[in-house]
Design a protein around this motif. Sequence first.
Motif, PDB file in Angstrom:
ATOM      1  N   THR A  78      30.459  40.831  53.822  1.00  0.00           N
ATOM      2  CA  THR A  78      30.072  41.523  52.590  1.00  0.00           C
ATOM      3  C   THR A  78      31.248  42.302  52.013  1.00  0.00           C
ATOM      4  O   THR A  78      31.499  42.252  50.804  1.00  0.00           O
ATOM      5  N   CYS A  79      31.978  42.993  52.866  1.00  0.00           N
ATOM      6  CA  CYS A  79      33.154  43.738  52.401  1.00  0.00           C
ATOM      7  C   CYS A  79      34.188  42.794  51.796  1.00  0.00           C
ATOM      8  O   CYS A  79      34.799  43.101  50.771  1.00  0.00           O
ATOM      9  N   GLY A  80      34.378  41.644  52.415  1.00  0.00           N
ATOM     10  CA  GLY A  80      35.319  40.661  51.886  1.00  0.00           C
ATOM     11  C   GLY A  80      34.892  40.126  50.530  1.00  0.00           C
ATOM     12  O   GLY A  80      35.712  39.969  49.622  1.00  0.00           O
ATOM     13  N   CYS A  81      33.600  39.856  50.384  1.00  0.00           N
ATOM     14  CA  CYS A  81      33.083  39.364  49.096  1.00  0.00           C
ATOM     15  C   CYS A  81      33.258  40.404  47.994  1.00  0.00           C
ATOM     16  O   CYS A  81      33.700  40.083  46.885  1.00  0.00           O
ATOM     17  N   VAL A  82      32.917  41.633  48.303  1.00  0.00           N
ATOM     18  CA  VAL A  82      33.035  42.697  47.302  1.00  0.00           C
ATOM     19  C   VAL A  82      34.503  42.944  46.963  1.00  0.00           C
ATOM     20  O   VAL A  82      34.868  43.087  45.792  1.00  0.00           O
ATOM     21  N   ALA A  83      35.365  42.957  47.974  1.00  0.00           N
ATOM     22  CA  ALA A  83      36.797  43.171  47.733  1.00  0.00           C
ATOM     23  C   ALA A  83      37.375  42.055  46.865  1.00  0.00           C
ATOM     24  O   ALA A  83      38.150  42.312  45.935  1.00  0.00           O
ATOM     25  N   GLY A  84      36.996  40.818  47.145  1.00  0.00           N
ATOM     26  CA  GLY A  84      37.461  39.696  46.332  1.00  0.00           C
ATOM     27  C   GLY A  84      36.955  39.773  44.903  1.00  0.00           C
ATOM     28  O   GLY A  84      37.677  39.450  43.954  1.00  0.00           O
ATOM     29  N   SER A  85      35.722  40.211  44.736  1.00  0.00           N
ATOM     30  CA  SER A  85      35.153  40.348  43.390  1.00  0.00           C
ATOM     31  C   SER A  85      35.863  41.437  42.596  1.00  0.00           C
ATOM     32  O   SER A  85      36.128  41.271  41.399  1.00  0.00           O
ATOM     33  N   ILE A  86      36.166  42.533  43.245  1.00  0.00           N
ATOM     34  CA  ILE A  86      36.896  43.618  42.576  1.00  0.00           C
ATOM     35  C   ILE A  86      38.267  43.112  42.131  1.00  0.00           C
ATOM     36  O   ILE A  86      38.679  43.305  40.985  1.00  0.00           O
ATOM     37  N   ALA A  87      38.970  42.448  43.036  1.00  0.00           N
ATOM     38  CA  ALA A  87      40.307  41.945  42.720  1.00  0.00           C
ATOM     39  C   ALA A  87      40.260  40.908  41.600  1.00  0.00           C
ATOM     40  O   ALA A  87      41.106  40.912  40.698  1.00  0.00           O
ATOM     41  N   ALA A  88      39.274  40.026  41.630  1.00  0.00           N
ATOM     42  CA  ALA A  88      39.154  39.001  40.584  1.00  0.00           C
ATOM     43  C   ALA A  88      38.882  39.635  39.224  1.00  0.00           C
ATOM     44  O   ALA A  88      39.450  39.215  38.209  1.00  0.00           O
ATOM     45  N   GLY A  89      38.036  40.637  39.198  1.00  0.00           N
ATOM     46  CA  GLY A  89      37.730  41.307  37.938  1.00  0.00           C
ATOM     47  C   GLY A  89      38.935  42.005  37.336  1.00  0.00           C
ATOM     48  O   GLY A  89      39.170  41.938  36.127  1.00  0.00           O
ATOM     49  N   VAL A  90      39.716  42.634  38.180  1.00  0.00           N
ATOM     50  CA  VAL A  90      40.890  43.367  37.695  1.00  0.00           C
ATOM     51  C   VAL A  90      41.981  42.414  37.203  1.00  0.00           C
ATOM     52  O   VAL A  90      42.660  42.691  36.217  1.00  0.00           O
ATOM     53  N   THR A  91      42.142  41.277  37.861  1.00  0.00           N
ATOM     54  CA  THR A  91      43.262  40.381  37.536  1.00  0.00           C
ATOM     55  C   THR A  91      42.898  39.243  36.583  1.00  0.00           C
ATOM     56  O   THR A  91      43.744  38.403  36.287  1.00  0.00           O
ATOM     57  N   GLN A  92      41.688  39.209  36.077  1.00  0.00           N
ATOM     58  CA  GLN A  92      41.262  38.125  35.183  1.00  0.00           C
ATOM     59  C   GLN A  92      42.177  37.943  33.964  1.00  0.00           C
ATOM     60  O   GLN A  92      42.517  36.812  33.616  1.00  0.00           O
ATOM     61  N   PRO A  93      42.610  39.000  33.283  1.00  0.00           N
ATOM     62  CA  PRO A  93      43.497  38.791  32.125  1.00  0.00           C
ATOM     63  C   PRO A  93      44.804  38.069  32.489  1.00  0.00           C
ATOM     64  O   PRO A  93      45.308  37.262  31.708  1.00  0.00           O
ATOM     65  N   LEU A  94      45.331  38.330  33.671  1.00  0.00           N
ATOM     66  CA  LEU A  94      46.551  37.640  34.091  1.00  0.00           C
ATOM     67  C   LEU A  94      46.282  36.159  34.346  1.00  0.00           C
ATOM     68  O   LEU A  94      47.146  35.316  34.113  1.00  0.00           O
ATOM     69  N   ASP A  95      45.085  35.833  34.792  1.00  0.00           N
ATOM     70  CA  ASP A  95      44.721  34.436  35.010  1.00  0.00           C
ATOM     71  C   ASP A  95      44.663  33.681  33.682  1.00  0.00           C
ATOM     72  O   ASP A  95      45.083  32.529  33.590  1.00  0.00           O
ATOM     73  N   VAL A  96      44.162  34.332  32.652  1.00  0.00           N
ATOM     74  CA  VAL A  96      44.113  33.711  31.325  1.00  0.00           C
ATOM     75  C   VAL A  96      45.532  33.433  30.829  1.00  0.00           C
ATOM     76  O   VAL A  96      45.829  32.337  30.338  1.00  0.00           O
ATOM     77  N   LEU A  97      46.418  34.404  30.969  1.00  0.00           N
ATOM     78  CA  LEU A  97      47.811  34.201  30.550  1.00  0.00           C
ATOM     79  C   LEU A  97      48.461  33.058  31.322  1.00  0.00           C
ATOM     80  O   LEU A  97      49.136  32.206  30.743  1.00  0.00           O
ATOM     81  N   ARG A  98      48.254  33.040  32.620  1.00  0.00           N
ATOM     82  CA  ARG A  98      48.830  31.986  33.468  1.00  0.00           C
ATOM     83  C   ARG A  98      48.399  30.612  32.979  1.00  0.00           C
ATOM     84  O   ARG A  98      49.230  29.717  32.787  1.00  0.00           O
TER      85      ARG A  98
END
Length: 165
Positions: free
Chosen positions: A132-152
Amino acid sequence: MIQTGREGSLVLSKNDYLIAGSISGFVSRAIAQPLDVVKIRFQLQVEPISASDSSKYHGFAQAIRCINKEEGAFAFWKGHIPAQLQAVTFSAIQFLSFEILISCFIRFGQRNGSRGDPRSTLNCSKTLEAFTCGCVAGSIAAGVTQPLDVLRTRFIAQGEPKLYT
Protein backbone atom coordinates in the motif's frame (compact mmCIF):
# COMPACT_ATOMS: atom_id res chain seq x y z
CA MET A 1 27.45 10.41 8.60
CA ILE A 2 26.41 6.77 8.73
CA GLN A 3 24.12 5.86 11.60
CA THR A 4 22.98 2.46 12.76
CA GLY A 5 19.75 1.47 14.44
CA ARG A 6 19.11 -0.72 17.46
CA GLU A 7 19.68 -4.00 15.62
CA GLY A 8 22.78 -2.67 13.86
CA SER A 9 20.84 -1.86 10.68
CA LEU A 10 21.73 1.15 8.60
CA VAL A 11 19.63 4.25 9.28
CA LEU A 12 19.26 6.64 6.36
CA SER A 13 18.14 10.25 6.46
CA LYS A 14 15.47 11.74 4.21
CA ASN A 15 18.23 13.31 2.12
CA ASP A 16 19.81 9.87 1.68
CA TYR A 17 16.52 8.55 0.28
CA LEU A 18 16.21 11.55 -2.04
CA ILE A 19 19.74 11.04 -3.33
CA ALA A 20 19.29 7.27 -3.75
CA GLY A 21 16.04 7.81 -5.64
CA SER A 22 17.58 10.48 -7.84
CA ILE A 23 20.55 8.32 -8.76
CA SER A 24 18.38 5.30 -9.55
CA GLY A 25 16.10 7.44 -11.71
CA PHE A 26 19.04 8.99 -13.55
CA VAL A 27 20.69 5.67 -14.37
CA SER A 28 17.50 3.89 -15.41
CA ARG A 29 16.42 6.77 -17.66
CA ALA A 30 19.82 7.01 -19.34
CA ILE A 31 19.65 3.31 -20.19
CA ALA A 32 16.01 3.29 -21.29
CA GLN A 33 15.88 6.52 -23.35
CA PRO A 34 16.62 5.04 -26.81
CA LEU A 35 14.09 2.26 -26.23
CA ASP A 36 11.52 4.82 -25.10
CA VAL A 37 11.94 6.77 -28.34
CA VAL A 38 11.30 3.65 -30.43
CA LYS A 39 8.29 2.72 -28.25
CA ILE A 40 6.71 6.15 -28.63
CA ARG A 41 7.28 6.14 -32.39
CA PHE A 42 5.40 2.83 -32.61
CA GLN A 43 2.61 4.19 -30.41
CA LEU A 44 2.19 7.27 -32.60
CA GLN A 45 2.28 5.37 -35.87
CA VAL A 46 -1.11 5.60 -37.55
CA GLU A 47 -0.62 2.70 -39.94
CA PRO A 48 -0.91 -0.84 -38.61
CA ILE A 49 2.37 -2.52 -37.72
CA SER A 50 3.06 -4.99 -40.50
CA ALA A 51 5.84 -6.06 -42.83
CA SER A 52 4.19 -4.25 -45.73
CA ASP A 53 5.38 -0.92 -47.05
CA SER A 54 2.26 0.83 -45.73
CA SER A 55 3.73 1.22 -42.25
CA LYS A 56 6.85 3.24 -41.57
CA TYR A 57 8.01 1.04 -38.71
CA HIS A 58 7.29 -2.66 -38.85
CA GLY A 59 9.85 -4.16 -36.51
CA PHE A 60 12.15 -3.15 -33.69
CA ALA A 61 15.44 -3.46 -35.58
CA GLN A 62 13.95 -1.86 -38.70
CA ALA A 63 12.63 1.07 -36.63
CA ILE A 64 16.07 1.66 -35.11
CA ARG A 65 17.70 1.62 -38.55
CA CYS A 66 15.03 3.93 -40.00
CA ILE A 67 15.23 6.49 -37.19
CA ASN A 68 19.03 6.45 -37.31
CA LYS A 69 19.11 6.81 -41.12
CA GLU A 70 16.52 9.60 -41.33
CA GLU A 71 17.32 11.60 -38.21
CA GLY A 72 20.72 10.44 -36.97
CA ALA A 73 21.80 8.94 -33.68
CA PHE A 74 20.78 12.03 -31.72
CA ALA A 75 17.14 11.25 -32.51
CA PHE A 76 17.27 8.54 -29.85
CA TRP A 77 17.95 11.24 -27.29
CA LYS A 78 15.07 13.55 -28.24
CA GLY A 79 13.19 14.51 -25.13
CA HIS A 80 15.96 13.21 -22.89
CA ILE A 81 16.26 16.31 -20.70
CA PRO A 82 12.60 16.42 -19.62
CA ALA A 83 12.63 12.61 -19.38
CA GLN A 84 15.70 12.73 -17.16
CA LEU A 85 14.12 15.44 -14.99
CA GLN A 86 10.98 13.35 -14.74
CA ALA A 87 12.85 10.16 -13.84
CA VAL A 88 15.06 11.81 -11.23
CA THR A 89 12.14 13.68 -9.68
CA PHE A 90 9.81 10.67 -9.81
CA SER A 91 12.30 8.32 -8.18
CA ALA A 92 13.34 10.81 -5.51
CA ILE A 93 9.72 11.55 -4.57
CA GLN A 94 8.77 7.87 -4.66
CA PHE A 95 11.67 6.76 -2.46
CA LEU A 96 11.09 9.55 0.07
CA SER A 97 7.29 9.15 0.10
CA PHE A 98 7.61 5.41 0.61
CA GLU A 99 9.93 5.84 3.58
CA ILE A 100 7.71 8.50 5.16
CA LEU A 101 4.62 6.31 4.71
CA ILE A 102 6.39 3.23 6.11
CA SER A 103 7.51 5.30 9.12
CA CYS A 104 3.91 6.36 9.68
CA PHE A 105 2.77 2.71 9.54
CA ILE A 106 5.49 1.74 12.03
CA ARG A 107 4.52 4.53 14.45
CA PHE A 108 0.83 3.69 14.07
CA GLY A 109 1.54 0.01 14.65
CA GLN A 110 3.61 0.69 17.75
CA ARG A 111 0.77 2.73 19.23
CA ASN A 112 -1.59 -0.18 18.63
CA GLY A 113 0.69 -2.85 20.07
CA SER A 114 2.23 -4.12 16.83
CA ARG A 115 5.99 -4.28 16.50
CA GLY A 116 8.36 -4.25 13.60
CA ASP A 117 8.99 -2.79 10.23
CA PRO A 118 6.70 -3.84 7.35
CA ARG A 119 9.78 -4.26 5.15
CA SER A 120 11.48 -6.75 7.47
CA THR A 121 9.05 -9.66 7.46
CA LEU A 122 6.88 -11.66 5.12
CA ASN A 123 3.90 -11.40 7.44
CA CYS A 124 0.83 -10.95 5.22
CA SER A 125 -0.48 -7.80 6.92
CA LYS A 126 2.96 -6.18 6.87
CA THR A 127 3.41 -7.10 3.21
CA LEU A 128 0.06 -5.47 2.49
CA GLU A 129 1.18 -2.36 4.38
CA ALA A 130 4.40 -2.15 2.35
CA PHE A 131 2.47 -2.76 -0.88
CA THR A 132 0.00 0.00 0.00
CA CYS A 133 2.81 2.41 0.85
CA GLY A 134 4.47 1.62 -2.47
CA CYS A 135 1.25 2.23 -4.41
CA VAL A 136 0.59 5.53 -2.68
CA ALA A 137 4.22 6.65 -3.08
CA GLY A 138 4.14 5.82 -6.79
CA SER A 139 0.85 7.68 -7.22
CA ILE A 140 2.22 10.77 -5.50
CA ALA A 141 5.34 10.72 -7.68
CA ALA A 142 3.32 10.19 -10.87
CA GLY A 143 1.02 13.09 -10.06
CA VAL A 144 3.87 15.47 -9.38
CA THR A 145 5.87 14.54 -12.50
CA GLN A 146 3.01 14.32 -15.03
CA PRO A 147 3.83 17.67 -16.73
CA LEU A 148 7.38 16.46 -17.42
CA ASP A 149 5.98 13.31 -19.00
CA VAL A 150 3.90 15.42 -21.39
CA LEU A 151 6.97 17.42 -22.40
CA ARG A 152 9.01 14.25 -22.89
CA THR A 153 6.41 12.73 -25.19
CA ARG A 154 6.03 15.90 -27.25
CA PHE A 155 9.79 16.25 -27.78
CA ILE A 156 10.13 12.61 -28.81
CA ALA A 157 7.09 12.70 -31.11
CA GLN A 158 8.03 15.79 -33.05
CA GLY A 159 9.56 15.36 -36.44
CA GLU A 160 11.10 17.92 -38.73
CA PRO A 161 10.64 20.87 -38.66
CA LYS A 162 10.84 21.03 -34.90
CA LEU A 163 7.89 22.60 -33.14
CA TYR A 164 9.51 22.49 -29.70
CA THR A 165 13.13 23.29 -28.94
